[in-house]
Design an enzyme around this catalytic site. Structure first.
Site, PDB file in Angstrom:
ATOM      1  N   CYS A 164       0.745  -1.326   0.000  1.00  0.00           N
ATOM      2  CA  CYS A 164       0.121   0.054  -0.035  1.00  0.00           C
ATOM      3  C   CYS A 164       0.826   1.304   0.065  1.00  0.00           C
ATOM      4  CB  CYS A 164      -1.000   0.080   1.303  1.00  0.00           C
ATOM      5  SG  CYS A 164      -2.039  -1.589   1.179  1.00  0.00           S
ATOM      6  N   HIS A 304      -2.665   8.129   5.959  1.00  0.00           N
ATOM      7  CA  HIS A 304      -2.875   6.834   5.386  1.00  0.00           C
ATOM      8  C   HIS A 304      -4.074   6.194   6.078  1.00  0.00           C
ATOM      9  CE1 HIS A 304      -1.972   3.034   3.529  1.00  0.00           C
ATOM     10  NE2 HIS A 304      -1.945   2.403   4.684  1.00  0.00           N
ATOM     11  N   GLU A 315      -0.023   5.405  13.032  1.00  0.00           N
ATOM     12  CA  GLU A 315      -0.013   6.325  12.468  1.00  0.00           C
ATOM     13  C   GLU A 315       0.044   7.801  13.142  1.00  0.00           C
ATOM     14  OE1 GLU A 315      -1.141   8.432   8.101  1.00  0.00           O
ATOM     15  OE2 GLU A 315      -2.529   7.153   8.975  1.00  0.00           O
ATOM     16  N   LYS A 336      -9.752   7.912   2.591  1.00  0.00           N
ATOM     17  CA  LYS A 336     -10.127   6.489   2.344  1.00  0.00           C
ATOM     18  C   LYS A 336     -11.656   6.116   3.139  1.00  0.00           C
ATOM     19  CE  LYS A 336      -5.759   4.209   2.242  1.00  0.00           C
ATOM     20  NZ  LYS A 336      -4.577   5.287   2.680  1.00  0.00           N
ATOM     21  N   HIS A 341      -9.940   1.667   0.003  1.00  0.00           N
ATOM     22  CA  HIS A 341      -8.318   1.607   0.210  1.00  0.00           C
ATOM     23  C   HIS A 341      -7.973   0.865  -1.390  1.00  0.00           C
ATOM     24  CE1 HIS A 341      -4.527   1.152   0.899  1.00  0.00           C
ATOM     25  NE2 HIS A 341      -4.329   0.364   2.303  1.00  0.00           N
ATOM     26  N   PHE A 401       1.902  -3.434   3.847  1.00  0.00           N
ATOM     27  CA  PHE A 401       2.365  -4.649   4.384  1.00  0.00           C
ATOM     28  C   PHE A 401       3.761  -4.881   3.958  1.00  0.00           C
ATOM     29  CE2 PHE A 401      -1.753  -7.237   4.287  1.00  0.00           C
ATOM     30  CZ  PHE A 401      -2.513  -6.448   5.514  1.00  0.00           C
TER      31      PHE A 401
END
Length: 413
Positions: A164, A304, A315, A336, A341, A401
């Site tokens: 991502c 994010h 975050e 998002k 996403h 990830f």
């Protein structure tokens, strides 16, 4: 000694769950729309897929592309080409040297639809019926190659695959490639199309997806106390980057300056972020240092913020660590909530939203935030908010990830 070149954005394009173009997507975002809907596919019922909603692209590729192109491109490359063509047209480039035009593109997963459709054909109809174009279509570099060939870019067609964080990393790479003099213009962005029964089932099995099937439009709720996972999205976004010297010489309009980027890795866990956000903190620090910005210069963050329990907290800790008390004065948007996403395409889309926020001097809203998590002390924008007058700076964050962290800083022009 010659200082760094000024890198600017001169074109944007997108196809998203909110709209078929960049302007349509931006206006829908400002209006507080949600791109999340119940899926209308026979495979949802056939395979009893545990999550039956997603943020699918609002305008399908078959509505805007020729059939011959569709047959030779995986949907991830179809979306890439749609967004890149729009951005290229928006930039208004008429006379260029193909050897000085470079593509920096990204995807998180690649041609999953082509691969799994080919497997079905092999099992049901035998090897002779497998399409000869299957391998070129499943390659993660297929979107970059398609954009390069269609727009005649011969300085390179580079591909980043870092989950991502992919397209934010591509944007940071594009900045570096222009600084290094490898090109005069770079087409950068990211695309993803993997809303498939296997990927949906896999994400659901790891409890990463929201299960709010009774109200899909309100399922993605970053920072909310009742968030229960992210919503899968698809689509693409593209940005045209040039040196300011090159853009000015051809009379191009300029949206914003790409001021710097930072890339780090957590080396912590394959799916979970470092719980203290240490890698994210370092990536932000690197981006600000390259941009020549101090933390007090930042007025806006496109976070994010996936709507997962551990991700949003990590975050926040990173933002608090880097910005300190100044964070209380930063307008934070978690887009998002509206788009879902887009995985490997999400960074490019959120970078585009950050650019437009600086151009229009307005921070976009975060929808679905009803009860803010008391452990996340942020000034979250919940309705379109005017940004201050004067010179502005903002950052866009992406984390993936594998512990990938990428942050890009922008300045207004």
């Amino acid at each position: 000694m010659v200082g760094p070149k000024k890198i600017v954005v001169t074109g944007i394009g997108a196809t998203t769950p909110l709209g078929g173009t960049a302007p349509e997507s931006w206006q829908a975002l400002l209006a507080g729309a949600s791109g999340t809907r119940t899926m209308q596919h026979e495979w949802v019922e056939k395979y009893q897929v545990p999550v039956n909603f997603a943020a699918e692209a609002l305008v399908r590729p078959e509505e805007v592309m020729e059939r011959v192109e569709l047959k030779r491109l995986d949907p991830s490359a179809q979306f890439a080409l749609i967004a890149a063509r729009e951005a290229w047209a928006d930039a208004g480039v008429e006379d260029f040297d193909p050897d000085r035009l470079l593509v920096d593109w990204a995807t998180g997963i690649g041609g999953v639809w082509t691969l799994l459709d080919a497997w079905d054909v092999l099992r049901e109809r035998g090897p002779r019926r497998v399409m000869p174009m299957t391998v070129p279509m499943i390659m993660p570099n297929s979107p970059a190659a398609a954009v390069s060939m269609n727009l005649n870019a011969r300085a390179g067609a580079r591909t980043v695959v870092s989950a991502c964080a992919s397209s934010t990393e591509s944007l940071a790479n594009a900045y570096d490639h222009l600084q290094q003099g490898l090109a005069d213009i770079v087409i950068t962005g990211g695309s993803e199309s993997c809303i498939h029964p296997i990927t949906v089932s896999s994400f659901a099995a790891m409890h990463a997806l929201s299960t709010r099937a009774d109200d899909p439009a309100r399922a993605s709720r970053p920072y909310d106390r009742d968030r229960d996972g992210f919503v899968m999205g698809e689509g693409a976004a593209a940005l045209i980057l040039e040196t300011e010297e090159h853009a000015t010489a051809r009379g191009a309009k300029i949206y914003a300056e790409v001021a710097g980027g930072g890339i780090t890795s957590d080396s912590y866990h394959i799916t979970a972020p470092d719980p203290e956000g240490l890698g994210a903190t370092r990536a932000t620090k690197l981006a600000l240092e390259q941009a020549g910005l101090s933390t007090s210069d930042i007025v806006h963050v496109n976070a994010h913020a996936t709507s997962t329990g551990v991700g949003d907290i990590a975050e926040y800790k990173a933002l608090r660590a880097i910005f300190g008390d100044h964070l209380d004065s930063v307008a934070v948007s978690a887009t998002k909530a509206s788009t879902g996403h887009l995985l490997g395409g999400t960074g490019a889309l959120e970078a585009m939203f950050t650019v437009l926020a600086l151009r229009d001097r307005i921070a976009p809203p975060t929808i679905n935030l009803e009860n803010q998590d008391p452990d996340i002390v942020l000034d979250v924008v919940t309705s379109p908010r005017e940004l201050p007058a004067g010179d502005l700076a903002a950052v866009s964050n992406s984390f993936g990830f594998g512990g990938h962290n990428a942050v890009v800083a922008f300045k207004s022009v």
